[in-house]
Motif scaffolding. Structure first.
Motif, PDB file in Angstrom:
ATOM      1  N   GLY A  37       0.806  -1.210   0.000  1.00 35.95           N
ATOM      2  CA  GLY A  37       0.000   0.000   0.000  1.00 35.95           C
ATOM      3  C   GLY A  37       0.842   1.263   0.000  1.00 35.95           C
ATOM      4  N   ILE A  38       2.021   1.178  -0.629  1.00 35.18           N
ATOM      5  CA  ILE A  38       2.906   2.342  -0.724  1.00 35.18           C
ATOM      6  C   ILE A  38       3.227   2.596  -2.192  1.00 35.18           C
ATOM      7  N   SER A  39       3.764   3.756  -2.481  1.00 32.77           N
ATOM      8  CA  SER A  39       4.124   4.088  -3.854  1.00 32.77           C
ATOM      9  C   SER A  39       5.448   3.433  -4.228  1.00 32.77           C
ATOM     10  N   LYS A  40       5.670   3.276  -5.530  1.00 29.11           N
ATOM     11  CA  LYS A  40       6.953   2.736  -5.984  1.00 29.11           C
ATOM     12  C   LYS A  40       8.087   3.675  -5.591  1.00 29.11           C
ATOM     13  N   LYS A  41       7.797   4.963  -5.561  1.00 33.16           N
ATOM     14  CA  LYS A  41       8.811   5.947  -5.179  1.00 33.16           C
ATOM     15  C   LYS A  41       9.288   5.693  -3.752  1.00 33.16           C
ATOM     16  N   THR A  42       8.336   5.404  -2.855  1.00 34.19           N
ATOM     17  CA  THR A  42       8.691   5.116  -1.459  1.00 34.19           C
ATOM     18  C   THR A  42       9.500   3.828  -1.363  1.00 34.19           C
ATOM     19  N   LEU A  43       9.090   2.820  -2.131  1.00 25.82           N
ATOM     20  CA  LEU A  43       9.803   1.545  -2.118  1.00 25.82           C
ATOM     21  C   LEU A  43      11.239   1.728  -2.598  1.00 25.82           C
ATOM     22  N   TYR A  44      11.402   2.441  -3.718  1.00 30.73           N
ATOM     23  CA  TYR A  44      12.739   2.638  -4.279  1.00 30.73           C
ATOM     24  C   TYR A  44      13.587   3.596  -3.446  1.00 30.73           C
ATOM     25  N   LYS A  45      12.948   4.333  -2.577  1.00 31.78           N
ATOM     26  CA  LYS A  45      13.693   5.193  -1.659  1.00 31.78           C
ATOM     27  C   LYS A  45      14.502   4.347  -0.684  1.00 31.78           C
ATOM     28  N   HIS A  46      13.951   3.173  -0.344  1.00 33.51           N
ATOM     29  CA  HIS A  46      14.596   2.294   0.636  1.00 33.51           C
ATOM     30  C   HIS A  46      15.418   1.180  -0.018  1.00 33.51           C
ATOM     31  N   PHE A  47      14.999   0.746  -1.204  1.00 38.62           N
ATOM     32  CA  PHE A  47      15.684  -0.358  -1.877  1.00 38.62           C
ATOM     33  C   PHE A  47      15.856  -0.041  -3.359  1.00 38.62           C
ATOM     34  N   SER A  48      17.074  -0.183  -3.849  1.00 39.97           N
ATOM     35  CA  SER A  48      17.362   0.182  -5.235  1.00 39.97           C
ATOM     36  C   SER A  48      16.757  -0.788  -6.242  1.00 39.97           C
ATOM     37  N   ASN A  49      16.609  -2.056  -5.855  1.00 41.21           N
ATOM     38  CA  ASN A  49      16.016  -3.063  -6.742  1.00 41.21           C
ATOM     39  C   ASN A  49      15.623  -4.294  -5.923  1.00 41.21           C
ATOM     40  N   LYS A  50      15.086  -5.290  -6.597  1.00 42.35           N
ATOM     41  CA  LYS A  50      14.597  -6.485  -5.897  1.00 42.35           C
ATOM     42  C   LYS A  50      15.736  -7.279  -5.266  1.00 42.35           C
ATOM     43  N   GLU A  51      16.882  -7.315  -5.914  1.00 42.79           N
ATOM     44  CA  GLU A  51      18.027  -8.029  -5.344  1.00 42.79           C
ATOM     45  C   GLU A  51      18.470  -7.377  -4.036  1.00 42.79           C
ATOM     46  N   HIS A  52      18.378  -6.058  -3.985  1.00 47.27           N
ATOM     47  CA  HIS A  52      18.705  -5.329  -2.757  1.00 47.27           C
ATOM     48  C   HIS A  52      17.771  -5.756  -1.625  1.00 47.27           C
ATOM     49  N   VAL A  53      16.483  -5.902  -1.942  1.00 46.43           N
ATOM     50  CA  VAL A  53      15.507  -6.367  -0.946  1.00 46.43           C
ATOM     51  C   VAL A  53      15.886  -7.765  -0.464  1.00 46.43           C
ATOM     52  N   LEU A  54      16.227  -8.628  -1.408  1.00 43.86           N
ATOM     53  CA  LEU A  54      16.593 -10.005  -1.080  1.00 43.86           C
ATOM     54  C   LEU A  54      17.803 -10.054  -0.154  1.00 43.86           C
ATOM     55  N   LYS A  55      18.827  -9.283  -0.473  1.00 36.33           N
ATOM     56  CA  LYS A  55      20.042  -9.285   0.345  1.00 36.33           C
ATOM     57  C   LYS A  55      19.765  -8.781   1.757  1.00 36.33           C
ATOM     58  N   GLU A  56      18.914  -7.761   1.864  1.00 35.51           N
ATOM     59  CA  GLU A  56      18.566  -7.236   3.188  1.00 35.51           C
ATOM     60  C   GLU A  56      17.730  -8.248   3.972  1.00 35.51           C
ATOM     61  N   MET A  57      16.893  -8.994   3.260  1.00 36.88           N
ATOM     62  CA  MET A  57      16.089 -10.031   3.899  1.00 36.88           C
ATOM     63  C   MET A  57      16.988 -11.129   4.470  1.00 36.88           C
ATOM     64  N   VAL A  58      17.960 -11.554   3.683  1.00 31.38           N
ATOM     65  CA  VAL A  58      18.904 -12.580   4.135  1.00 31.38           C
ATOM     66  C   VAL A  58      19.704 -12.061   5.329  1.00 31.38           C
ATOM     67  N   HIS A  59      20.125 -10.805   5.251  1.00 32.29           N
ATOM     68  CA  HIS A  59      20.878 -10.202   6.361  1.00 32.29           C
ATOM     69  C   HIS A  59      20.041 -10.169   7.640  1.00 32.29           C
ATOM     70  N   ALA A  60      18.760  -9.809   7.506  1.00 30.70           N
ATOM     71  CA  ALA A  60      17.865  -9.755   8.671  1.00 30.70           C
ATOM     72  C   ALA A  60      17.707 -11.137   9.297  1.00 30.70           C
ATOM     73  N   ASN A  61      17.608 -12.166   8.454  1.00 25.30           N
ATOM     74  CA  ASN A  61      17.489 -13.532   8.968  1.00 25.30           C
ATOM     75  C   ASN A  61      18.762 -13.969   9.682  1.00 25.30           C
ATOM     76  N   LYS A  62      19.906 -13.569   9.148  1.00 22.95           N
ATOM     77  CA  LYS A  62      21.178 -13.887   9.803  1.00 22.95           C
ATOM     78  C   LYS A  62      21.241 -13.244  11.183  1.00 22.95           C
ATOM     79  N   CYS A  63      20.808 -11.991  11.258  1.00 21.00           N
ATOM     80  CA  CYS A  63      20.821 -11.277  12.542  1.00 21.00           C
ATOM     81  C   CYS A  63      19.900 -11.961  13.546  1.00 21.00           C
ATOM     82  N   GLU A  64      18.744 -12.434  13.061  1.00 25.29           N
ATOM     83  CA  GLU A  64      17.807 -13.138  13.938  1.00 25.29           C
ATOM     84  C   GLU A  64      18.434 -14.421  14.479  1.00 25.29           C
ATOM     85  N   VAL A  65      19.126 -15.145  13.605  1.00 26.44           N
ATOM     86  CA  VAL A  65      19.797 -16.377  14.024  1.00 26.44           C
ATOM     87  C   VAL A  65      20.886 -16.066  15.045  1.00 26.44           C
ATOM     88  N   ASP A  66      21.710 -15.064  14.747  1.00 25.03           N
ATOM     89  CA  ASP A  66      22.804 -14.689  15.656  1.00 25.03           C
ATOM     90  C   ASP A  66      22.271 -14.328  17.040  1.00 25.03           C
TER      91      ASP A  66
END
Length: 213
Positions: A37-66
């Motif tokens: 429910g957000i604009s593409k502009k808002t999404l791209y403000k936080h993430f440059s592309n879908k791969e960027h989202v994926l990498k941040e997701m993996v990083h977040a999961n690593k932090c949760e495990v740690d």
């Protein structure tokens, strides 16, 4: 600042949900923005592309495990069998986040990210599962006549062989159930007689280890 972090976290959580449900390759940034429910502009403000989202997701999961593992390994109050159950439940929970189609997509489209996940998983197993097993030996729950490093290597090898689309497609189980079963088989083989009895008396209502809820 907190609001920005909250938005970023919501994006990661929604992306994780959609990647798991539809597969990484089939989800677009436009669809992700629409679901949030957000604009593409808002999404791209936080993430440059879908791969960027994926990498941040993996990083977040690593932090949760740690965070979980550090807390568990430094816990000197909780009885060992309770720690063991918490460990098994957490492994099953975290494995649900990357399974099925998503594993296939990562292996084919982003093998470097998949290798990073596997390396992280193996390193944690060698470092922390080994500690947990040795603690179990000290508590008389696990046999001490088996080398802990061999046990961990068996676990890592089983995970590497089974947690992939080709292997899972031949099994009537999900990735998280496969993790549960691997741990179940592993621990069943290294329990002492007394450890197995205590475990069953504490957590189980039948004669086998069964599924841990």
């Amino acid at each position: 600042m907190k609001e920005e972090r909250d938005i970023k976290q919501k994006i990661i959580e929604k992306a994780e949900e959609m990647f798991r449900k539809f597969g990484y390759t089939k989800v677009t940034m436009e669809e992700l923005a629409s679901e949030l429910g957000i604009s593409k502009k808002t999404l791209y403000k936080h993430f440059s592309n879908k791969e960027h989202v994926l990498k941040e997701m993996v990083h977040a999961n690593k932090c949760e495990v740690d965070e979980f593992i550090d807390e568990l390994m430094n816990d000197t109050v909780t009885p060992f069998l309770d720690k063991l159950k918490k460990f098994m439940n957490f492994i099953a929970k975290i494995s649900k986040k990357i399974e099925g189609t998503m594993i296939k997509d990562l292996m084919e489209k982003h093998p470097e990210i998949w290798r990073d996940i596997e390396e992280f998983r193996a390193n944690h197993a060698y470092k922390n599962l080994s500690k947990l097993i040795k603690e179990g030996m000290e508590n008389g729950v696990f046999r001490n006549d088996i080398n802990a490093d061999i046990i961990v290597l068996t676990y890592v090898s089983a995970i590497h062989s089974l947690i992939n689309p080709q292997a899972l497609s031949k099994l009537p189980v999900s990735a998280d159930q496969a993790f549960r079963d691997i741990l179940q088989i592993l621990f069943e083989g290294i329990f002492t007689s007394d450890g197995r009895k205590k475990y069953k008396n504490k957590f189980m209502s039948n004669e086998t280890l069964g599924e841990i809820n």
